[in-house]
Structure formats: structure tokens, C-alpha cells
Design an enzyme around this catalytic site. Structure first.
Site, short mmCIF file in Angstrom:
data_model
loop_
_atom_site.label_atom_id
_atom_site.label_comp_id
_atom_site.label_asym_id
_atom_site.label_seq_id
_atom_site.Cartn_x
_atom_site.Cartn_y
_atom_site.Cartn_z
N ASP A 34 11.72 36.74 0.39
CA ASP A 34 10.45 36.09 0.11
C ASP A 34 9.43 36.38 1.20
O ASP A 34 8.25 36.57 0.92
CB ASP A 34 10.66 34.59 -0.04
CG ASP A 34 9.36 33.84 -0.30
OD1 ASP A 34 8.78 34.07 -1.38
OD2 ASP A 34 8.95 33.05 0.56
N CYS A 81 8.61 6.31 -13.51
CA CYS A 81 8.75 5.44 -14.67
C CYS A 81 7.48 5.41 -15.51
O CYS A 81 7.54 5.42 -16.73
CB CYS A 81 9.11 4.03 -14.22
SG CYS A 81 9.51 2.90 -15.55
N CYS A 119 6.10 2.57 -10.73
CA CYS A 119 7.00 3.58 -10.20
C CYS A 119 6.62 4.98 -10.68
O CYS A 119 6.39 5.19 -11.87
CB CYS A 119 8.44 3.28 -10.58
SG CYS A 119 9.01 1.67 -9.99
N CYS A 122 32.18 -1.02 -25.73
CA CYS A 122 30.81 -1.54 -25.68
C CYS A 122 30.69 -2.80 -26.53
O CYS A 122 31.09 -2.82 -27.69
CB CYS A 122 29.83 -0.48 -26.17
SG CYS A 122 28.12 -1.05 -26.17
#
Length: 636
Positions: A606, A87, A84, A315
Site C-alpha cells: 500500500d 441503534c 445510540c 423457548c
């Protein structure tokens, strides 16, 4: 100290009991001549006994805030069969030497220790756990542990269809599949590998084998896949899926920033605009997900709100990395090596003391999304499989209009392919609007541009008008406090879930003072960059559609109409811009109109800056707003 002593005493009593079973479950000896009970029946009976006669929860897995950690995630490998872009690089990441990774025996030894202390759920992660050759055997060995109720796996789905029958037989009873897009071409571009259809086949196989719900994890990242939220939810109409939208989280290497994160409330607002009947489901104890269901749909959707609304208070999770480090918090950088102590010959009691000390140091909550983004933490690929975005979202390649999904080769199963195809059948490439036109007037060339010419509107779009002082047509009711700030002074998105859907219209304007040289070039369409009015008009329309991506606390609005008009004002050497936006929903569109006008003005700057830097942007203002609860506003 009393709690650990009691815990140890309980274990010693159970171990020395004549029942000869750590759980305390009675063992019935078969009578002479009676057939012996099968191992499966015996295991089932013992599990039932454990549910009815739970022992006190381990003090070693209870932190200083009373949270009992009964859920363990074990990374089986750092390797992955995808690459990926958000990743890891295409060639992969530096991996831990094999000798430093946990062996199968070490994984099972640690799992057995944690289960003995009260862990009743283990999830296998990676990397990609299903590329480990002995993953089926590991699941089978875990299934034999008394007291372990749930064995799950988080996978990218590539190998799932092939291995799932064996995994189910071995004892796997929970599946999470990571999938961030329903567009095959986008999938292949993101992961640098083919495999979209294999993932879909894995989802089908899980449904076919009776897994319900099949959890689909979707990490939502602005600029990459937030436009697919409704498509993912639509899948739950006919399939028993739990589509879990995960807020994009910061980890080392993914260059997280706030603008790329799509918050839970923003996603929920998008869904409620399409399905106002969305119902909240009761939250389970220690659940990380906020779940919702659309009446009549087989599946449901969930949100993992790690960033915007943390769930640290309940948790119950611990993590063991592939190289044997214990992480008590996913977002913390503190780790302790269980592997080193295990290989040094530490006894069970010594390991428990090390684990208990680490759990005891666990903080009340993580540091918050902005602080987390500055912390050093290992990349997610080295903790467990997760999807992350690099500093800028990758450009999505063009997709053939003949096969916007590339699904011709996908087999017809549970009508999944047809559903996805139907979802995307309405996608069309927008037609290029007509180019700027020339209009005769007082012996000089006049140019203007209108994005949506109507038969009942002024044919010149913006007629030259004299400037009048701005005034309000009536008092606008105002709030006595800032609506985007919570009671503690922190930035917060307004909850519009309870507001009625009404037609909202807003008009905004801006003026760009170009100066005589740039004005003449724009007027004659002689700029080297091209037609400034056309480019500015397109930029303004695009900006209106992505306003929520530019303004962090602005809700996403499904616009039904955007109109942008530009006219040259020769008396001031200026371009006058007017943007109009319309939508049906619970929140207004004035930000969309203002953003459209402002970005169109910036685009003109621009386009012309090479000719002159003496360009002024002014009078960016709201002209009118209708449809809100606080009444209409009109500037005359």
C-alpha cells in the site's frame, strides 16, 4: 381439538365455582367481629394456593412441538431517551402514531388474558419502558393478577435510580440493565447522551434495595467492546451481578455480519485464559443463558447464545410490540395484530383463537444466523430495547490519560467506582517505537527496522542470509480430520477449554519484491507517504493483536510479546519480514505470527503502489512453532 375443549371446560368450571375465584383458591369469609384480612395477605395466600394446585396449561399457548409459552414480553413504548449510534440516528426513528399504540387499558387487558391462560412471567420492555409516565401504575396493576409470579423490566438504567423504590413497592421483582461499556467517554460517544453515572447509580440502587442478582446485559460487538469482557467479569467479584454477554444479533437496519459477532465459545475462551477455575452452573428449564461462576465471586456471568448455539427447543417466550403485534419468535418476521382485533370488538374466546393459531405456526427453530441476516424484520428499537452496531464500528474518541474513566464525580458506593477505576488503571497509550535507523555497509545506505531490539539479538535484526530450501526438522503430527468442522460439516470453533496452559511461540515470515524504483525510495526513506518500514512494522504488530477479529474461527489470544523485523535485501530489491509472537495459553499463536507478517507485507504494498504496481508478495510461511500438544515445528 380435545385439548382446547378440555381447557375451556376447566375454565368454565372454575369461573362458575362457588369459590368465586378464577384460580380455584378458596376464599375464607371473615367471621362476625373478626378483622378482615388485608389485601396483601389475601393475595399472598392465593398465590401460594396456585403454586400448590396448578391448573392444566393452556392449549392456546402450547405450540405444535409441545413448547408451553409462559413468558410474555410487552413493549410499553417505541421511544428511547438515548440515541445510540448503532441503534438509531441522532434525530430518532419514525415512530408509530400514538393512536396506533396500545393504551394502558389494552395492555392490561391482554396481560390479564395471557396470565389467565398460564403466563407466569411478564417483562416490560421498550424502547425505554421507564420513560412511560404510568409505568409504576402498570406494574401495580400487573401485580394484582393472580398467577403472575414475576414482573421484570429491561431498562437502559437512566431513570432507574429515581423510579426503582416506587417500582419495587408496586411489585417489580426482576431487573435487567443494558450496559455495553464501562468507559464513560465511550458510553457518551456511543449513545450521544450523557448518563453513564446515572446507569451506575441505578445498579447501586438495585443492589441497595435487595435485588439479587441484578442482571447486566452486555451486547458484545467486535471492534467496539469485546476488549472489556474481563473488566465486566471482574465486577462480579464483589457485587451480586449476573453479567450477561449477548451475541450480536441481526435486525433490520443494523447491517449485521458474521465478522462483527463474537461467539459464545470465543468469549468463554477469553474468560478461561484469565480464570481457568471458571465453573459451569446448572441450566434452568427454558433458560436462554449458559451461566458460569468463578469460585469466591459474589456474582456470576452468563452467555446468551442466540446465534452460535440457539435455544429454540426450549423457548417459552412471546412478545407484544408497542403497536400491539404478537411476535412468536424474536427473529421471525411474522406478526399478528392483537390491537386491531381488540378494537374491532373481538371476544376473549376469539382473541384466544387468534393467539393459538399464531403460536401453533411457530417454527421449530429460527432460520440460522446467516439466513436471519437476510430476512426483513423490524428494527430492534421497535421490538424492545437492544443494542446494535452499524455497518462499521464507530471510532472511539481519545480519552484523557489523566482520567481514563472520567469517574471523579461518581460517588463512592459499594466501592463500585474504585473497582472500575482499578480495572482501567493499567491502561496506557503504547509508546511510539524508535524510528528506523541507518546502518553503514559496503558504501551504500542500509535501512532495517526492528520492533523489539534485544541486547542478545543481531543488532541488524535480520542479517542478510542466503536462501536455503525449506525443509522440516522432523515430521509434524497431523490430525486425520479438519478440526474446524463439526460432525455435520459445518464450521465450528475448536474447544480449547480442556487444554493445558503452556508457553506458545511462533515465528512467520514474508517477502515483498518491490522492484528497483520502489526499493530505492524505501531504502532512502523518500516515499511521499512516509517511512514505509515504520508504518509496516506498526501494522504488523497491530494485526497480531486483532487476529481473532480477522480470522473468524481463530481463538482470541492474550499475547505477551510481539516482535517484527524488516530488512532490505538489495540483491532482490525486496523487504524480508519476520514476525514472532509469544503467549501463555491453551492454543498456539502461529496464526498471529502469520497474520502479522502478511499484514506488514500488505502495508508495504500500500505504501509503494503509487510508485509501482509490479510488486509481488511471496513466501508467507510459518518458520517455527513451539509449545503445542502436537509437537514443535521448525523450518530450516
Amino acid at each position: 381439538m380435545a385439548a382446547p375443549v378440555v381447557s375451556r371446560m376447566v375454565r368454565r368450571v372454575l369461573r362458575s365455582s362457588i369459590r368465586s375465584c378464577n384460580s380455584g383458591a378458596p376464599v375464607t369469609q371473615p367471621r362476625p367481629g373478626d378483622p378482615s384480612q388485608s389485601a396483601a395477605e389475601e393475595l399472598s395466600r392465593r398465590r401460594q394456593f396456585l403454586r400448590e394446585h396448578p391448573v392444566p396449561f393452556s392449549a392456546f399457548l402450547t405450540d405444535s412441538f409441545g413448547r408451553q409459552h409462559s413468558y410474555l414480553r410487552i413493549s410499553l413504548t417505541e421511544k428511547c431517551n438515548l440515541r445510540c449510534q448503532y441503534c438509531m440516528p441522532e434525530e430518532g426513528v419514525p415512530l408509530t402514531p400514538k393512536v396506533d399504540l396500545l393504551t394502558t387499558e389494552e395492555i392490561l387487558m391482554l396481560a390479564r388474558l395471557f396470565v389467565k391462560e398460564g403466563v407466569d412471567k411478564i417483562r416490560l420492555t421498550g424502547g425505554e419502558p421507564l420513560i412511560r409516565p404510568d409505568v409504576v401504575d402498570i406494574v401495580a396493576q400487573l401485580h394484582r393478577l393472580e398467577g403472575l409470579r414475576t414482573i421484570g423490566v429491561t431498562t437502559n438504567g437512566i431513570n432507574l435510580a429515581r423510579l426503582l423504590p416506587q417500582l419495587q413497592k408496586a411489585g417489580l421483582n426482576a431487573i435487567n440493565i443494558s450496559l455495553d461499556t464501562l468507559v464513560p467517554a465511550k458510553f457518551e460517544f456511543i449513545v450521544r447522551r450523557k448518563g453513564f453515572h446515572k446507569v451506575m447509580e441505578g445498579i447501586h440502587k438495585a443492589i441497595e434495595l435487595g435485588y439479587s442478582p441484578v442482571k447486566v446485559n452486555c451486547v458484545v460487538m467486535r471492534g467496539l467492546n469485546e476488549d472489556e469482557l474481563l473488566d465486566f467479569v471482574a465486577l462480579t467479584e464483589g457485587l451480586p451481578l449476573d453479567v450477561r454477554f449477548i451475541e450480536y444479533m441481526p435486525f433490520d437496519g443494523n447491517k449485521w455480519n458474521f465478522k462483527k459477532m463474537v461467539s459464545y465459545k470465543e468469549m468463554l475462551d477469553t474468560l478461561r485464559q484469565r480464570w481457568p477455575e471458571l465453573e459451569k452452573l446448572p441450566e434452568e428449564e427454558s433458560s436462554t443463558a449458559k451461566s458460569f461462576k468463578i469460585p469466591g465471586f459474589r456474582g456470576h456471568v452468563s452467555f446468551i447464545t442466540s446465534m452460535s448455539e440457539h435455544f429454540c427447543g426450549t423457548c417459552n417466550r412471546l412478545r407484544i410490540t408497542a403497536d400491539g403485534n404478537l411476535k412468536v419468535c424474536l427473529f421471525g418476521n411474522a406478526e399478528v395484530s392483537l390491537r386491531d382485533h381488540l378494537r374491532a370488538g373481538a371476544s376473549e374466546e376469539e382473541l384466544l383463537s387468534i393467539i393459538g393459531a399464531a403460536v401453533g405456526r411457530k417454527k421449530r427453530q429460527h432460520a440460522g444466523m446467516f439466513n436471519i441476516s437476510q430476512m426483513k424484520n423490524r428494527p430492534m428499537i421497535l421490538i424492545e430495547l437492544f443494542l446494535m452496531l452499524q455497518d462499521s464500528p464507530p471510532a472511539i474518541p481519545s480519552i484523557s490519560s489523566n482520567d481514563s474513566l472520567g469517574v471523579q464525580g461518581l460517588r463512592h458506593r459499594v466501592s463500585f467506582s474504585n473497582q472500575v477505576t482499578t480495572l482501567w488503571a493499567g491502561c496506557r497509550v503504547p509508546q511510539t517505537p524508535p524510528l528506523a535507523q541507518r546502518w553503514p555497509g559496503s558504501g551504500s545506505l542500509q535501512r532495517h527496522y526492528c520492533s523489539h531490539p534485544d541486547s542478545d539479538s543481531n543488532p541488524k535484526c535480520l542479517s542478510p542470509v542466503s536462501r536455503a530450501p525449506a525443509s522440516r526438522s522432523g515430521p509434524l503430527p497431523t490430525s486425520d480430520q479438519l478440526t474446524h468442522v463439526d460432525t455435520e460439516g459445518r464450521a465450528a470453533m475448536v474447544d480449547v477449554g480442556g487444554k493445558p496452559n503452556t508457553e506458545r511461540v511462533a515465528v512467520a515470515s514474508a517477502v515483498v519484491l518491490l522492484g528497483p524504483v520502489a526499493f530505492k525510495l524505501v531504502q532512502e526513506n523518500q516515499l511521499k507517504k512516509g517511512d514505509a518500514l515504520v508504518v509496516a512494522q506498526l501494522a504488523g504488530i497491530q494485526a497480531a493483536k486483532v487476529t481473532s477479529q480477522l480470522i473468524p474461527l481463530c481463538h482470541h489470544v492474550a499475547l505477551s510479546h510481539v516482535q517484527l523485523r524488516l530488512e532490505l535485501d538489495s540483491t532482490r530489491h525486496a523487504v524480508v519480514i519476520q514476525a514472532s509472537c509469544r503467549a501463555q495459553g491453551p492454543t498456539g499463536v502461529e496464526m498471529e505470527a502469520l497474520t502479522s507478517a502478511a499484514v506488514a507485507a500488505l502495508t508495504l504494498y500500500d505504501m509503494c503502489k503509487a510508485v509501482s504496481r509490479d510488486i509481488v508478495l511471496e513466501e508467507i510461511k510459518l518458520i517455527s512453532k513451539t509449545g503445542g500438544q502436537r509437537g514443535d515445528f521448525h523450518r530450516t
